[in-house]
Design an enzyme around this catalytic site. Structure first.
Site, PDB file in Angstrom:
ATOM      1  NE  ARG A 120      18.838   9.399  -7.370  1.00  0.00           N
ATOM      2  CZ  ARG A 120      17.653   9.401  -7.691  1.00  0.00           C
ATOM      3  NH1 ARG A 120      16.983   7.841  -7.365  1.00  0.00           N
ATOM      4  NH2 ARG A 120      17.159  10.253  -6.494  1.00  0.00           N
ATOM      5  CB  THR A 134      16.528  15.534  -1.500  1.00  0.00           C
ATOM      6  OG1 THR A 134      16.029  14.959  -3.028  1.00  0.00           O
ATOM      7  CG2 THR A 134      16.534  16.311  -1.018  1.00  0.00           C
ATOM      8  CD  GLU A 135      19.298  12.950  -8.742  1.00  0.00           C
ATOM      9  OE1 GLU A 135      19.425  11.973  -8.422  1.00  0.00           O
ATOM     10  OE2 GLU A 135      18.522  13.335 -10.152  1.00  0.00           O
ATOM     11  CB  ALA A 181      -0.907   0.026   1.269  1.00  0.00           C
ATOM     12  N   GLY A 182       2.044   1.203  -0.753  1.00  0.00           N
ATOM     13  CA  GLY A 182       2.660   2.090  -1.016  1.00  0.00           C
ATOM     14  C   GLY A 182       2.002   3.100  -2.260  1.00  0.00           C
ATOM     15  CG  LEU A 241      18.472   9.822   0.028  1.00  0.00           C
ATOM     16  CD1 LEU A 241      19.041   9.197  -1.063  1.00  0.00           C
ATOM     17  CD2 LEU A 241      16.922   9.464  -0.314  1.00  0.00           C
ATOM     18  CG  HIS A 273      20.795   8.691  -4.165  1.00  0.00           C
ATOM     19  ND1 HIS A 273      21.526  10.219  -3.876  1.00  0.00           N
ATOM     20  CD2 HIS A 273      19.603   8.507  -4.136  1.00  0.00           C
ATOM     21  CE1 HIS A 273      20.735  10.412  -3.755  1.00  0.00           C
ATOM     22  NE2 HIS A 273      19.309  10.951  -4.735  1.00  0.00           N
ATOM     23  NE  ARG A 324      14.611   4.765  -8.917  1.00  0.00           N
ATOM     24  CZ  ARG A 324      14.472   6.167  -8.297  1.00  0.00           C
ATOM     25  NH1 ARG A 324      14.234   7.418  -8.888  1.00  0.00           N
ATOM     26  NH2 ARG A 324      14.703   5.997  -7.539  1.00  0.00           N
ATOM     27  CD  GLN A 326      18.706   5.240  -9.027  1.00  0.00           C
ATOM     28  OE1 GLN A 326      18.505   5.531  -8.589  1.00  0.00           O
ATOM     29  NE2 GLN A 326      19.615   5.255 -10.207  1.00  0.00           N
ATOM     30  CG  PHE A 369      15.248  15.796  -9.522  1.00  0.00           C
ATOM     31  CD1 PHE A 369      15.364  16.382  -8.771  1.00  0.00           C
ATOM     32  CD2 PHE A 369      15.461  14.100  -9.377  1.00  0.00           C
ATOM     33  CE1 PHE A 369      15.197  16.228  -7.228  1.00  0.00           C
ATOM     34  CE2 PHE A 369      15.695  13.828  -7.918  1.00  0.00           C
ATOM     35  CZ  PHE A 369      14.817  15.293  -7.443  1.00  0.00           C
ATOM     36  CG  HIS A 400      18.417   5.103  -3.455  1.00  0.00           C
ATOM     37  ND1 HIS A 400      17.826   5.528  -2.146  1.00  0.00           N
ATOM     38  CD2 HIS A 400      17.209   5.859  -4.842  1.00  0.00           C
ATOM     39  CE1 HIS A 400      16.500   6.803  -2.862  1.00  0.00           C
ATOM     40  NE2 HIS A 400      16.905   6.750  -4.066  1.00  0.00           N
TER      41      HIS A 400
END
Lengths: 567, 398
Positions: free
Chosen positions: A275, A243-244, A11-12, A241, A231, A377, A229, A113, A342
């Site tokens: 990335r 954030t980028e 349920a994401g 993390l 990060h 990604r 990946q 980004f 990540h």
């Protein structure tokens, strides 16, 4: 026994979006999750969501950036669908209440980004995933008469009927220990990735590859599993993390000498290259002795070059992270970072409607591999992936459900799973602890399947995974209860992670080239002649012990031929 | 150990993986197994860890190495998912967001006591039933956007500040820490409570929502609604994300009363007006007048009814010399009344109400040359002192 047109596991963002789409299409829906939906790991997505909504932008540009980011391993038909449907999805999110940041004219604001040729990332400060997840859950509460929520239910098996169609699942109510069979015309997996097979990882403790493993056991192919990946900016102190979006807002990466080393690797995009490119550059600086910190194992992320007001408004969460978890005020001094696990680009192979190899079984989000991410990604494409393919899966599953009867399902699997759980509880305390095996798995995968890989290391990694699979069979737990027995669930999760790890090392050993996040020191170049296809892994035969079988799957090209990849 | 203060940014050296020495910490966990038939009890675990590591890290170490049956919800370890709400040495918060050193500094017995959150039934060990309380209350406030129809073709055009503003409430991670220690909820379990009311503000503050008046009318007239909060600040102290729920409740009241003129059955709106008018008139609170003014004036039937009902309280107060007939009838003015008048005039002359918001209001900035900024200076003066302005919204550790 609960019976629904569409059963969603997880349920994401992908799962909730699928539930809402299926309900909108008129289906009866159940959504089942091992945690309360707002605890899902989508909550941790920080930076934003990509869509070509600027009038000067074009979804084809977004699609090309994604294809290039994937190192030409992504399927271009799927990428075209994702990118062309993106603006409509963002507007839908806005309409149901997501508090996207605005510009001075009151329109959606966009930030830069990595790997993107222009600003196209919509955002809510640096809590974009949380904001979208919580708004979708608001909608689920609104839909409570149409969507049955099974919160804190743990999925133990997928069910197939005699024709091989997936007809539901078995799950355990974590609060009571009750085991139940869920019957459904279609089942959608939305269980996320398998970051916990690595240590450290930015992923939450719940990211244990449940859906990938269950689909694999049910006979579905996993695809692109070698593509993991790393990060570029995870905090050295604890692996969290950053954030980028920080680099999107202009932050620099510096080595011990204070040099912006990305000049060497990406003279145009600098810190905002893909990335995989940035992580390799950082790892090279560290490996060649230009790292910082007492262990020289970090580079520095310098956010002080971003105007302070902007940081406090748009990067507030990482200000908190720096202060609370590393003792650093990032508005005043650089913070040590390094590449960290990540995201799993690979997953259960699906078509553009989310359908897997198993009839009646769908997958969407990180658990799936459509493949829109290919070898790497782009930042802010994962939220998009979950929503677009969550929606499409939900719609497709609902349409199929309208045309069929509720399939029959037996209780045999329920009995097997109940017995298996009791067997784990009854194991003598002679083997290893679950936590020990998990620790060794995580450390090994992070050592041998990391930013740089080679034959020797990955062979070792595979041997370790095989040994741990044996040891897991006798690993013991402490908790014999039924209410919130997290211990026994941990044992099941370990099995899921081992399945996924086996697929990861098997595929990674096979691909003898460097593409995207799969960077080999013994095969340093991309080799389009011999390796321009997906690798799939499936179980050769029935049962949990069946060996992994490798196959090729073609990449779909529409309009972009492979080119050299520079940033 | 350099990080015993609750403000970790005072640390001289940044923490670096493996660069800090291990110390020994004693965890005192409240255990409860509903299947055992036994009452809850405390169990101690000793872990060796760096002091900047979190209480959650320590609990998970005990769980991994010693006793896998310890029950705690957790996932992200980075104060994002909201799973690990607990009470640590009598203070609610996230276990992942509390350093061992900070927890120890607050301890009276040298141990770190971790208990389940309050105001919610315990399921097992540190796990509480949030559905029974927290999520039920969320559902109570119609927690979804009700935009005007038809929807625009593209996005709603709304002010940048408005979206930044509601994002403060959106930053709530639903951890339940504020619910855990809400004093009003302890007295009135039906109180909608800080988290759900902060959620309500997220819609009332959102210009895209079309039902502000209806939402406010509902929340003001509910006897367990916005006027049930007693300003105790506990939720602001508890919140790990700076949502400052009490501030959002106060904003709901101001918007209900001032912008929508909602006169509620709870007398909340009139009571607040009475307070404001008393201070404006006398500089102090006139207790004898407060009840009549809150009920709509001396001659209102509500007042008569309330006064009759309050007779025994008044009599007791007189008997115990809490009040004298003289002090009740002749109220003393604040000698510096002109200064108070000036404050009222200045605030009344503003075009917009000053609303405190973490995302817009800057945190304390010693280096910022605020003193030279005339408007900011005025703002500080009118509210007494700067810390009073900033504390409720920016002091996250309290």
């Amino acid at each position: 026994m609960p019976a629904h047109d569409v059963l969603i596991i997880g349920a994401g963002l992908a799962g909730q979006r699928a539930a809402l789409a299926a309900a909108d299409a008129g289906a009866s829906v159940a959504i089942l999750s091992k945690v309360h939906p707002v605890r899902s790991h989508s909550v941790a997505a920080a930076g934003g969501i990509n869509a070509a909504i600027n009038p000067d932008d074009d979804w084809r540009s977004h699609a090309f950036d994604t294809v290039k980011g994937s190192d030409y391993l992504g399927d271009q038909d799927a990428i075209e669908i994702m990118c062309s449907e993106a603006p409509g999805e963002i507007m839908h999110l806005e309409h149901i209440g997501v508090t996207f940041h605005r510009n001075d004219t009151g329109h959606l604001d966009l930030r830069a980004f990595g790997g993107a040729s222009m600003k196209r990332t919509a955002y809510v400060a640096d809590i974009t995933g949380q904001a979208i997840l919580h708004v979708l859950y608001e909608q689920l509460m609104k839909y409570s008469d149409r969507v049955d929520r099974y919160e804190e239910w743990f999925n133990t098996s997928l069910l197939k009927d005699d024709s091989g169609r997936c007809v539901g699942c078995v799950a355990r109510n974590i609060r009571t220990g009750e085991m139940r069979t869920f019957n459904a015309k279609s089942t959608i997996l939305a269980t996320g990735g398998v970051g916990q097979a690595f240590k450290p990882t930015t992923n939450g403790l719940i990211c244990t590859g449940d859906g990938m493993s269950l689909a694999y056991r049910a006979g579905a192919r996993l695809m692109d599993m070698e593509m993991i990946q790393y990060h570029p900016t995870t905090m050295t102190a604890n692996g969290f993390l950053i954030t980028e979006g920080a680099r999107g807002e202009g932050a620099h990466l510096l080595n011990a000498a204070g040099e912006r080393f990305m000049e060497k690797d990406a003279p145009n995009k600098m810190e905002l290259a893909s990335r995989d490119v940035v992580s390799r550059a950082e790892q090279r600086e560290i490996n060649e002795g230009r790292g910082t910190g007492p262990l020289k194992d970090s580079v520095l992320l310098d956010v002080t070059v971003v105007p302070k007001n902007r940081v406090l408004e748009a990067l507030r969460e990482i200000v908190n992270l720096g202060r609370d978890f590393a003792g650093i005020d990032i508005t005043k001094e650089p913070i040590p970072v390094r590449p960290g696990q990540h995201y799993t680009m690979g997953g259960v192979k699906t078509d553009v409607n989310g359908e897997t190899d198993v009839p009646g079984l769908y997958a969407a989000g990180e658990v799936a591999c459509v493949s829109v991410h290919g070898g790497n990604r782009l930042g802010a494409n994962s939220l998009l992936d979950t929503l677009i393919f969550g929606k499409r899966s939900g719609q497709h599953a609902a349409a199929v459900a309208g045309e069929m009867q509720m399939p029959k399902v037996s209780d045999a699997q329920l009995r097997d799973d109940t017995r298996h759980i009791q067997d784990i509880i009854n194991r003598p305390k002679t083997g290893r602890r679950i936590s020990e095996i998990k620790e060794e798995l995580g450390v090994s995968m992070n050592q041998y399947c990391a930013v740089f890989r080679d034959e020797e290391g990955m062979t070792k990694g595979k041997e370790i995974v095989t040994r741990l699979q044996e040891e897991a069979k006798t690993a013991y737990i402490d908790d014999a209860g039924t209410v919130f027995n997290q211990d026994v669930l941990g044992a099941l999760e370990l099995g899921f992670m081992l399945d996924c790890s086996e697929a990861i090392v098997t595929a990674a050993l096979e691909r003898k080239e460097s593409r995207g996040a799969h960077s080999r020191t013994d095969y340093t170049e991309r080799n389009d002649e011999d390796w321009l296809f997906h690798l799939t892994v499936s179980q050769d035969g029935e049962g949990a012990d069946a060996p992994a079988k490798l196959d090729k799957a073609p990449i779909t090209f529409t309009q972009w031929e492979p080119m050299e990849r520079t940033y | 150990m350099s990080t015993t203060e609750s403000t970790p940014n005072t640390t001289e050296e940044p923490w670096h993986g493996g660069a800090e020495g291990l110390e020994s910490f004693t965890l005192r966990l409240r255990r409860y197994d509903p299947e055992s038939g036994k009452a809850p009890y405390f169990e101690e675990f000793v872990v060796e860890m760096e002091p900047h590591r979190s209480v959650l890290d320590a609990i998970l170490t005990a769980k991994n190495d010693e006793d896998g049956s310890i029950g705690i919800r957790c996932s992200c370890r980075a104060a994002i998912c909201g799973s690990c709400g607990t009470r640590i040495n009598d203070k609610p918060g996230l276990a992942c967001h509390t350093h061992l050193s900070d927890a120890l500094a607050r301890s009276k017995d040298g141990k770190i006591t971790v208990e389940p959150m309050g105001n919610m039934p315990v399921i097992k060990d540190l796990i509480v039933d949030m559905d029974a309380v927290h999520w039920k209350k969320q559902q109570r406030v119609t927690p979804w956007l009700l935009p005007a129809e038809p929807l625009p073709e593209k996005e709603h055009i709304v002010p940048r500040e408005a979206m930044v503003d509601v994002t403060q409430s959106m930053a709530c991670i639903q951890c339940g820490a504020c619910v855990s220690d809400c004093l009003s909820m302890e007295v009135d379990p039906l109180f909608i409570g800080p988290a759900a009311l902060a959620k309500a503000y997220r819609f009332v503050g959102d210009p895209r929502d079309d039902k502000h008046a209806q939402r406010l009318d509902d929340l003001a007239n509910d006897p367990h609604g916005i006027y049930d909060c007693t300003h105790c600040f506990k939720c602001i102290e508890a919140c790990p994300k700076g949502v400052a729920p009490m501030n959002q409740i106060m904003r709901l009241r101001r918007i209900a009363s001032a912008d929508h003129s909602i006169e509620d059955v709870n007398d909340g709106s009139r009571h607040e007006h009475a307070l404001v008018n008393h201070v404006k008139k006398w500089g102090t609170l006139n207790e004898a007048q407060l009840v009549p003014d809150s009920k709509g004036g001396k001659f209102h039937p509500r007042t008569a009814k309330e006064m009759v009902a309050s007779l025994s309280v008044i009599a007791t107060a007189l008997l115990r010399r809490k009040v004298t007939p003289k002090s009740a009838l002749i109220h003393h003015k604040n000698p510096n009344q002109s200064e108070i008048k000036r404050i009222y005039q200045e605030i009344g002359a503003r075009e917009e109400r000053l609303e405190l918001n973490l995302y817009i209001t800057q945190p304390d900035e010693p280096e910022a040359p605020d003193d030279q900024d005339a408007s900011h200076e005025a703002q500080v003066k009118t509210t007494g002192d700067q810390s009073a302005v900033n504390k409720p919204v920016t002091n996250r550790e309290a």
